[in-house]
Scaffold this active site. Structure first.
Site, short mmCIF file in Angstrom:
data_model
loop_
_atom_site.label_atom_id
_atom_site.label_comp_id
_atom_site.label_asym_id
_atom_site.label_seq_id
_atom_site.Cartn_x
_atom_site.Cartn_y
_atom_site.Cartn_z
N HIS A 207 0.83 -1.29 0.06
CA HIS A 207 0.08 0.03 -0.05
C HIS A 207 0.92 1.36 0.00
CE1 HIS A 207 0.80 -0.09 4.36
NE2 HIS A 207 0.46 1.39 4.29
C1 UD1 Z 1 -2.36 5.26 6.07
C2 UD1 Z 1 -0.99 5.77 6.60
C3 UD1 Z 1 -0.01 4.90 6.88
C4 UD1 Z 1 -0.68 3.55 7.36
C5 UD1 Z 1 -1.87 3.01 6.52
C6 UD1 Z 1 -2.57 1.79 7.06
C7 UD1 Z 1 -0.62 8.29 6.57
C8 UD1 Z 1 0.18 9.33 5.88
N1 UD1 Z 1 -0.38 6.98 6.14
O1 UD1 Z 1 -2.00 5.28 4.90
O2 UD1 Z 1 1.01 5.05 7.48
O3 UD1 Z 1 0.46 2.48 7.09
O4 UD1 Z 1 -2.79 4.03 6.91
O5 UD1 Z 1 -3.54 1.31 6.33
O6 UD1 Z 1 -1.20 8.56 7.62
N2 UD1 Z 1 -9.31 4.57 1.12
C9 UD1 Z 1 -10.56 4.10 1.23
N3 UD1 Z 1 -11.17 3.59 2.20
C10 UD1 Z 1 -10.45 3.85 3.66
C11 UD1 Z 1 -9.50 4.62 3.64
C12 UD1 Z 1 -8.83 4.88 2.47
O7 UD1 Z 1 -10.97 3.80 -0.07
O8 UD1 Z 1 -11.47 3.62 4.46
C13 UD1 Z 1 -8.45 4.86 0.23
C14 UD1 Z 1 -8.37 6.48 -0.44
O9 UD1 Z 1 -8.61 6.34 -2.03
C15 UD1 Z 1 -7.52 7.04 0.07
C16 UD1 Z 1 -6.33 6.10 0.11
O10 UD1 Z 1 -7.26 4.65 0.45
O11 UD1 Z 1 -6.93 8.34 -0.61
C17 UD1 Z 1 -5.32 6.15 0.88
O12 UD1 Z 1 -5.60 6.15 2.37
P1 UD1 Z 1 -4.81 7.18 3.40
O13 UD1 Z 1 -5.61 6.93 4.70
O14 UD1 Z 1 -4.67 8.47 2.88
O15 UD1 Z 1 -3.52 6.48 3.52
P2 UD1 Z 1 -3.09 4.95 3.60
O16 UD1 Z 1 -2.44 4.63 2.44
O17 UD1 Z 1 -4.19 4.31 4.10
#
Ligand code: UD1
Length: 360
Positions: A207
């Site tokens: 991820h």
């Molecule tokens: C975040 C953390 C990372 C952690 C990870 C665990 C930061 C900078 N990163 O990364 O340290 O290892 O969580 O999973 O805080 N999305 C969904 N549904 C959700 C959540 C996210 O579809 O419930 C999608 C969205 O398109 C979003 C993308 O995933 O833009 C990334 O989510 P985000 O929380 O920004 O970062 P993670 O990669 O999950």
């Protein structure tokens, strides 16, 4: 004494399970949970609260996804009123996500005391958003709850030794408890993977933006996974699904079978039975170590350097090296208790109670 936990993303819910449980066992502690809403899908959030029996959040800021600045800023804007109303003795922040940094900044600006759980981890890779989040959080916090001696060493080197205490790793508490509970259950794996087949299987997650956001690199990693000589259960984070679709690269194919992220007990069950783990997650490297499964980490560095001892974890950023690493012999060496004894959360609560009223 009132502790307010700020959480928002998957690995923080696992750590919260240990803290909420330890807090509930003391009658001198009131524990309030604030969920920023950084993760919001049922499999990324609600499932953890249900499976790990965490009380529902008292407040959900529901900020959702966005660029780093927008997401962190939305949390900051929403947090002030909550912290002012709750007026806790401690704000407890977890790990290194945008939710961690937002909780910390909001609290220090209101002169509330902040304790950072999982303090002192460093990748020394400034391209990782998590590295900025951890460094800034450590320097702003009043109490640094370090999981390991290596983490303490980083904090001492940055002049933060007098605010540091090593408590062990709360993820160990949860991982070992859940592993014991699911030991007898058949693991839930994507269709087409037989947990009892003689060749075994690998569990894979990806991820990190460095691996998912460049289509050429993503294609190379997925091709290497698909060519592995054993079945691969790819537990696909929403970012991986979205980036692969944008790049026109199929996730499934060859050795790879795909499923959405698993609930935590299912993940622990699957890893416990796997022959190998391939990941870029921090938590999963450590869970593989705790469960005695060799891990291959698709990154140039790791914060959890202890997992590299005796070959339990291997850093393999180049997809061309994946097959050799994943099929390497299982290390014969012992796995020392680098990550504590499964009672870190009790120590965290005891430290917070002991220090309440001493700093403000
Ligand atoms: C975040 C953390 C990372 C952690 C990870 C665990 C930061 C900078 N990163 O990364 O340290 O290892 O969580 O999973 O805080 N999305 C969904 N549904 C959700 C959540 C996210 O579809 O419930 C999608 C969205 O398109 C979003 C993308 O995933 O833009 C990334 O989510 P985000 O929380 O920004 O970062 P993670 O990669 O999950």
């Amino acid at each position: 004494m009132k502790i307010l936990s700020v959480v928002g993303a998957r690995p923080q819910f696992v750590k919260l399970a240990a803290i909420a449980d330890a807090a509930a066992r003391r009658d001198d502690v009131e524990h309030v949970i604030v969920h920023t809403g950084q993760h919001y899908d049922a499999v990324m959030s609600d499932a953890f609260f249900a499976d790990l029996r965490i009380p529902a959040p008292d407040v959900n800021l529901a900020v959702g996804s966005g660029s780093h600045g927008r997401q962190t800023g939305a949390m900051l804007a929403a947090m002030d009123a909550v912290l002012e109303e709750q007026d806790p003795d401690w704000v407890l922040v977890y790990g290194d996500t945008n939710s961690t940094l937002a909780g910390t900044l909001s609290a220090v600006k209101l002169h509330l005391r902040v304790a950072h759980l999982e303090a002192g981890l460093r990748s020394f890779n400034r391209r990782m958003p998590e590295e900025h989040n951890r460094v800034l959080t450590d320097h702003a916090s009043d109490l640094l709850l370090a999981p390991t001696e290596v983490a303490r060493g980083h904090l001492v080197a940055e002049g933060l030794g007098d605010r540091t205490v090593v408590v062990g790793d709360v993820m160990t508490d949860v991982c070992l408890r859940v592993a014991a509970a699911v030991r007898q259950e058949a693991p839930r794996l994507p269709e087409g993977i037989d947990a009892d087949a003689p060749e075994g299987f690998a569990v894979a997650t990806l991820h990190r933006p460095d691996n998912t956001d460049d289509p050429v690199r993503l294609r190379a990693i997925l091709a290497a996974l698909q060519d592995l000589p054993l079945p691969v259960a790819l537990l696909a984070h929403p970012r991986l699904v979205a980036r692969a679709a944008e790049a026109g690269v199929p996730l499934a194919g060859g050795a790879v079978r795909v499923s959405p992220p698993l609930a935590y007990p299912e993940l622990v069950g699957a890893v416990s039975r796997a022959r190998a783990v391939v990941t870029d997650s921090g938590g999963l490297q450590k869970e593989a170590y705790l469960l005695g499964v060799p891990c291959t980490t698709v990154r140039t560095e790791t914060e959890w350097v202890e997992t590299l001892d005796d070959g339990w974890n291997a850093l393999v950023p180049d997809p061309a090296g994946l097959a050799a690493a994943v099929t390497r012999r299982r290390p014969a060496g012992e796995r020392p208790e680098h990550y504590g004894d499964g009672h870190a959360a009790e120590r965290v609560i005891a430290e917070l109670v002991a220090r309440a009223g001493t700093l403000r």
